[in-house]
Design a protein around this motif. Structure first.
Motif, PDB file in Angstrom:
ATOM      1  N   GLY A  76       7.555 -18.339  -5.283  1.00  0.00           N
ATOM      2  CA  GLY A  76       8.615 -17.405  -5.655  1.00  0.00           C
ATOM      3  C   GLY A  76       8.182 -15.982  -5.292  1.00  0.00           C
ATOM      4  N   ASP A  77       9.182 -15.071  -5.194  1.00  0.00           N
ATOM      5  CA  ASP A  77       8.917 -13.708  -4.724  1.00  0.00           C
ATOM      6  C   ASP A  77       8.006 -12.923  -5.651  1.00  0.00           C
ATOM      7  OD1 ASP A  77      10.356 -14.105  -2.487  1.00  0.00           O
ATOM      8  OD2 ASP A  77      12.217 -13.210  -3.245  1.00  0.00           O
ATOM      9  N   VAL A  78       8.255 -13.056  -6.976  1.00  0.00           N
ATOM     10  CA  VAL A  78       7.532 -12.214  -7.934  1.00  0.00           C
ATOM     11  C   VAL A  78       6.034 -12.506  -7.895  1.00  0.00           C
ATOM     12  CG1 VAL A  78       7.277 -11.625 -10.371  1.00  0.00           C
ATOM     13  CG2 VAL A  78       9.559 -12.039  -9.424  1.00  0.00           C
ATOM     14  N   VAL A  79       5.705 -13.806  -7.949  1.00  0.00           N
ATOM     15  CA  VAL A  79       4.281 -14.193  -7.948  1.00  0.00           C
ATOM     16  C   VAL A  79       3.631 -13.780  -6.628  1.00  0.00           C
ATOM     17  CG1 VAL A  79       2.677 -16.138  -8.028  1.00  0.00           C
ATOM     18  CG2 VAL A  79       4.652 -16.086  -9.552  1.00  0.00           C
ATOM     19  N   ALA A  80       4.336 -14.049  -5.520  1.00  0.00           N
ATOM     20  CA  ALA A  80       3.779 -13.729  -4.195  1.00  0.00           C
ATOM     21  C   ALA A  80       3.521 -12.229  -4.083  1.00  0.00           C
ATOM     22  CB  ALA A  80       4.730 -14.193  -3.099  1.00  0.00           C
ATOM     23  N   HIS A  81       4.517 -11.424  -4.527  1.00  0.00           N
ATOM     24  CA  HIS A  81       4.368  -9.970  -4.433  1.00  0.00           C
ATOM     25  C   HIS A  81       3.206  -9.498  -5.312  1.00  0.00           C
ATOM     26  CE1 HIS A  81       5.462  -5.856  -3.736  1.00  0.00           C
ATOM     27  NE2 HIS A  81       5.448  -5.637  -5.054  1.00  0.00           N
ATOM     28  N   THR A  82       3.119 -10.071  -6.531  1.00  0.00           N
ATOM     29  CA  THR A  82       2.040  -9.666  -7.453  1.00  0.00           C
ATOM     30  C   THR A  82       0.672 -10.010  -6.859  1.00  0.00           C
ATOM     31  OG1 THR A  82       3.542 -10.225  -9.251  1.00  0.00           O
ATOM     32  CG2 THR A  82       1.233  -9.881  -9.841  1.00  0.00           C
ATOM     33  N   VAL A  83       0.560 -11.238  -6.317  1.00  0.00           N
ATOM     34  CA  VAL A  83      -0.713 -11.676  -5.739  1.00  0.00           C
ATOM     35  C   VAL A  83      -1.119 -10.762  -4.584  1.00  0.00           C
ATOM     36  CG1 VAL A  83      -1.818 -13.526  -4.395  1.00  0.00           C
ATOM     37  CG2 VAL A  83      -0.534 -14.082  -6.462  1.00  0.00           C
ATOM     38  N   PHE A  84      -0.144 -10.473  -3.690  1.00  0.00           N
ATOM     39  CA  PHE A  84      -0.491  -9.661  -2.519  1.00  0.00           C
ATOM     40  C   PHE A  84      -0.764  -8.205  -2.893  1.00  0.00           C
ATOM     41  CE2 PHE A  84       0.323 -13.256  -0.006  1.00  0.00           C
ATOM     42  CZ  PHE A  84      -0.279 -13.018   1.227  1.00  0.00           C
ATOM     43  N   SER A  85      -0.021  -7.677  -3.891  1.00  0.00           N
ATOM     44  CA  SER A  85      -0.285  -6.301  -4.348  1.00  0.00           C
ATOM     45  C   SER A  85      -1.679  -6.210  -4.942  1.00  0.00           C
ATOM     46  CB  SER A  85       0.734  -5.886  -5.414  1.00  0.00           C
ATOM     47  OG  SER A  85       2.000  -5.893  -4.851  1.00  0.00           O
ATOM     48  N   ALA A  86      -2.009  -7.212  -5.771  1.00  0.00           N
ATOM     49  CA  ALA A  86      -3.342  -7.220  -6.394  1.00  0.00           C
ATOM     50  C   ALA A  86      -4.418  -7.349  -5.324  1.00  0.00           C
ATOM     51  CB  ALA A  86      -3.438  -8.372  -7.387  1.00  0.00           C
ATOM     52  N   GLY A  87      -4.165  -8.225  -4.347  1.00  0.00           N
ATOM     53  CA  GLY A  87      -5.125  -8.415  -3.250  1.00  0.00           C
ATOM     54  C   GLY A  87      -5.314  -7.137  -2.454  1.00  0.00           C
ATOM     55  N   LYS A  88      -4.188  -6.445  -2.219  1.00  0.00           N
ATOM     56  CA  LYS A  88      -4.228  -5.211  -1.442  1.00  0.00           C
ATOM     57  C   LYS A  88      -5.023  -4.139  -2.194  1.00  0.00           C
ATOM     58  CE  LYS A  88      -0.913  -2.769   1.449  1.00  0.00           C
ATOM     59  NZ  LYS A  88       0.500  -2.514   1.667  1.00  0.00           N
ATOM     60  N   SER A  89      -4.754  -4.023  -3.502  1.00  0.00           N
ATOM     61  CA  SER A  89      -5.470  -3.033  -4.333  1.00  0.00           C
ATOM     62  C   SER A  89      -6.964  -3.343  -4.339  1.00  0.00           C
ATOM     63  CB  SER A  89      -4.970  -3.074  -5.780  1.00  0.00           C
ATOM     64  OG  SER A  89      -3.615  -2.854  -5.800  1.00  0.00           O
ATOM     65  N   LEU A  90      -7.259  -4.647  -4.484  1.00  0.00           N
ATOM     66  CA  LEU A  90      -8.664  -5.066  -4.514  1.00  0.00           C
ATOM     67  C   LEU A  90      -9.348  -4.730  -3.192  1.00  0.00           C
ATOM     68  CD1 LEU A  90     -10.414  -6.641  -6.601  1.00  0.00           C
ATOM     69  CD2 LEU A  90     -10.025  -8.669  -5.198  1.00  0.00           C
ATOM     70  N   PHE A  91      -8.639  -4.966  -2.116  1.00  0.00           N
ATOM     71  CA  PHE A  91      -9.189  -4.690  -0.780  1.00  0.00           C
ATOM     72  C   PHE A  91      -9.441  -3.189  -0.607  1.00  0.00           C
ATOM     73  CE2 PHE A  91      -8.476  -3.708   3.752  1.00  0.00           C
ATOM     74  CZ  PHE A  91      -9.525  -4.445   4.295  1.00  0.00           C
ATOM     75  N   GLU A  92      -8.436  -2.377  -1.017  1.00  0.00           N
ATOM     76  CA  GLU A  92      -8.580  -0.910  -0.899  1.00  0.00           C
ATOM     77  C   GLU A  92      -9.751  -0.429  -1.736  1.00  0.00           C
ATOM     78  OE1 GLU A  92      -7.018   1.128   1.064  1.00  0.00           O
ATOM     79  OE2 GLU A  92      -5.752  -0.460   1.908  1.00  0.00           O
ATOM     80  N   HIS A  93      -9.851  -0.977  -2.954  1.00  0.00           N
ATOM     81  CA  HIS A  93     -10.932  -0.583  -3.853  1.00  0.00           C
ATOM     82  C   HIS A  93     -12.292  -0.950  -3.253  1.00  0.00           C
ATOM     83  CE1 HIS A  93     -12.999   0.340  -7.569  1.00  0.00           C
ATOM     84  NE2 HIS A  93     -13.559  -0.868  -7.545  1.00  0.00           N
ATOM     85  N   ALA A  94     -12.385  -2.167  -2.705  1.00  0.00           N
ATOM     86  CA  ALA A  94     -13.638  -2.622  -2.089  1.00  0.00           C
ATOM     87  C   ALA A  94     -13.990  -1.746  -0.895  1.00  0.00           C
ATOM     88  CB  ALA A  94     -13.491  -4.082  -1.660  1.00  0.00           C
ATOM     89  N   LYS A  95     -12.968  -1.359  -0.149  1.00  0.00           N
ATOM     90  CA  LYS A  95     -13.181  -0.516   1.040  1.00  0.00           C
ATOM     91  C   LYS A  95     -13.711   0.857   0.630  1.00  0.00           C
ATOM     92  CE  LYS A  95     -10.454   0.712   5.077  1.00  0.00           C
ATOM     93  NZ  LYS A  95      -9.096   0.722   5.596  1.00  0.00           N
ATOM     94  N   LYS A  96     -13.078   1.430  -0.419  1.00  0.00           N
ATOM     95  CA  LYS A  96     -13.505   2.749  -0.906  1.00  0.00           C
ATOM     96  C   LYS A  96     -14.942   2.683  -1.423  1.00  0.00           C
ATOM     97  CE  LYS A  96      -9.229   4.940  -2.316  1.00  0.00           C
ATOM     98  NZ  LYS A  96      -8.325   5.139  -3.435  1.00  0.00           N
ATOM     99  N   THR A  97     -15.227   1.634  -2.195  1.00  0.00           N
ATOM    100  CA  THR A  97     -16.582   1.470  -2.753  1.00  0.00           C
ATOM    101  C   THR A  97     -17.603   1.341  -1.637  1.00  0.00           C
ATOM    102  OG1 THR A  97     -15.557   0.288  -4.586  1.00  0.00           O
ATOM    103  CG2 THR A  97     -17.953   0.116  -4.403  1.00  0.00           C
ATOM    104  N   ALA A  98     -17.273   0.546  -0.629  1.00  0.00           N
ATOM    105  CA  ALA A  98     -18.192   0.347   0.498  1.00  0.00           C
ATOM    106  C   ALA A  98     -18.437   1.661   1.227  1.00  0.00           C
ATOM    107  CB  ALA A  98     -17.612  -0.703   1.449  1.00  0.00           C
TER     108      ALA A  98
END
Lengths: 256, 208
Positions: free
Chosen positions: B131-153
């Protein structure tokens, strides 16, 4: 060289598995077997070979040299595994003929291919391999997968295939054969005669047909004999490739 | 079991699944229709042939097998396969003998383009199952996590760089290195000028 033993030939008999039957009876008896199993044919193939039959067929396609525009005959094509692939590979400029002597198998194959969206360049022909209803020099490639051992007169069938093949064309015979190793042979015998018929009884509710399958494999000519039979009807550059320890062999021959 | 066919079946399935996920790739695939591309990698015992129709068919072929015609054949090693990612290196790889190409180069280019231009909307694909809501939440969380990991690195890299250059003096600052290189170039130029002048003077002395 014929598949009938000498004494059987004299009395106009041939084998049906391990039984001796009148030559004219074999066609209808084989037809009965395939009428019976047609509906569960694909499922049983997957179960019996643990899916490996798909890889054997892939190997056949790899060796076919099929290109766009080619005309391919998939003889004893059954449920159309090879024809489906060939149809895509030859494209709109090519043609695939799916031929089988058995109406039930042909119907299952036709329905399956249509469900896959494969239409336009595939024709379905109910034909006896011994007397192919096509003009001389028609096909670039002929394949017969797990069908030759059910043919009554294999020499006649090979000669018929040679006739309809174009000069430069190739025949590929994928068929059960003789295992290369003694240990494998014993395991295979146990599996064929004790497990297969029970599996057939359980899944297709027809143990006898799968008993015939095991027997017909044992009565089929071995690798070297089949290669000689191909040479005798005119095929050149013949060779064979054992698969899965010789349980199955792919024979290849060219017409020049 | 024919292992090569098992591999080609898996590769074929993966490629066709990816193509199916990007409806716009059909146009690129159509350009390749009826073409055959053979790829021979030195370290592998078999060659792979990519045959194109409305799908990609992956065939296994014995090396040096006769009686097969392909539109384009590429022979290379695993090492040069990595370098091929930079398409500007193709000519130099051919010149150096790391890559052999026979036939129509456009077939290879079109296949490369097909794979490079695959744009798959993974969020859309996931939404079909969740469903859209779960998919959007998962990808938003993944994107935030990726950005955070990138900044930390990046922050860790910056800290390490400063520590190595300013505190421990283990490495030189890029400006210092650049200045050093400039000075080396100036010395080299001056040396070459001096050498040329000395040769000129020697020539003049020999003539007198």
């Amino acid at each position: 060289m014929s598949d009938q033993p000498a004494d059987a030939e004299q009395s106009n008999q041939t084998h049906f598995g391990f039984k001796q039957v009148a030559t004219e009876q074999k066609v209808s008896m084989v037809a009965d077997v395939f009428h019976s199993v047609a509906g569960k044919y694909d499922l049983m193939n997957d179960l019996m070979s643990m899916g490996i039959h798909r890889l054997w067929k892939r190997f056949t396609i790899d060796c076919s040299g099929v290109r766009a525009g080619h005309k391919v005959l998939d003889l004893a094509g059954g449920t159309g595994d090879l024809a489906a692939k060939f149809s895509r590979m030859v494209g709109n400029s090519g043609q695939v003929v799916l031929a089988d002597i058995n109406e039930a198998m042909l119907k299952v194959g036709r329905d399956k291919l249509r469900d896959l969206g494969i239409v336009g360049n595939v024709e379905y022909v109910q034909a006896n391999a011994e007397e192919l209803p096509f003009p001389d020099n028609t096909f670039d490639v002929i394949t017969i997968a797990f069908g030759l051992r059910n043919v009554t007169d294999k020499d006649k069938a090979l000669a018929s295939m040679f006739r309809v093949l174009k000069p430069g064309g190739r025949l590929l015979v994928l068929e059960f054969s003789k295992p290369e190793f003694e240990v494998l042979s014993k395991v295979y015998d146990f599996y064929s005669f004790h497990v297969l018929p029970k599996m057939g009884k359980l899944v297709a509710n027809d143990g006898d047909s799968y008993q015939y399958l095991a027997e017909s494999i044992r009565m089929h000519p071995d690798q070297d004999t089949l290669e000689t039979m191909m040479k005798n009807v005119g095929f050149e550059q013949t060779n064979y490739h054992n698969l899965t320890g010789g349980i199955v062999a792919l024979h290849r021959g060219f017409k020049f | 079991m024919p292992a090569a066919q098992l591999f080609s079946a898996g590769l074929e399935r993966a490629i066709n699944q990816l193509i199916k996920l990007d409806p716009e790739s059909a146009a690129n695939l159509y350009k390749l229709s009826a073409k055959h591309l053979e790829v021979e990698i030195a370290e592998f015992p078999h060659a792979l042939v990519f045959a194109f129709s409305d799908q990609v068919h992956v065939l296994v072929r014995e090396k040096e097998a006769e009686g097969y015609q392909v539109d384009c054949k590429i022979s290379l090693s695993l090492q040069s396969l990595q370098r091929l990612q930079d398409s500007s290196q193709i000519t130099s790889l051919i010149k150096q003998g790391y890559l052999e190409l026979e036939g129509d180069i456009h077939v290879a280019q079109a296949f490369s383009q097909l794979l490079k231009e695959l744009h798959i909307d993974w969020e859309e694909q996931l939404s079909k199952f969740t469903g859209d809501v779960v998919a959007h939440t998962v990808f938003s969380a993944g994107k935030s996590l990726f950005e955070h990991a990138k900044k930390t690195a990046n922050a860790v890299a910056l800290t390490l760089k400063d520590g190595a250059m300013e505190e421990k003096k283990l490495a030189a600052h890029p400006y210092v290195v650049e200045d050093f290189c400039r000075q080396v170039n100036e010395v080299r130029s001056a040396t070459e000028r001096l050498d040329a002048r000395l040769k000129l003077l020697e020539t003049q002395r020999e003539q007198n």
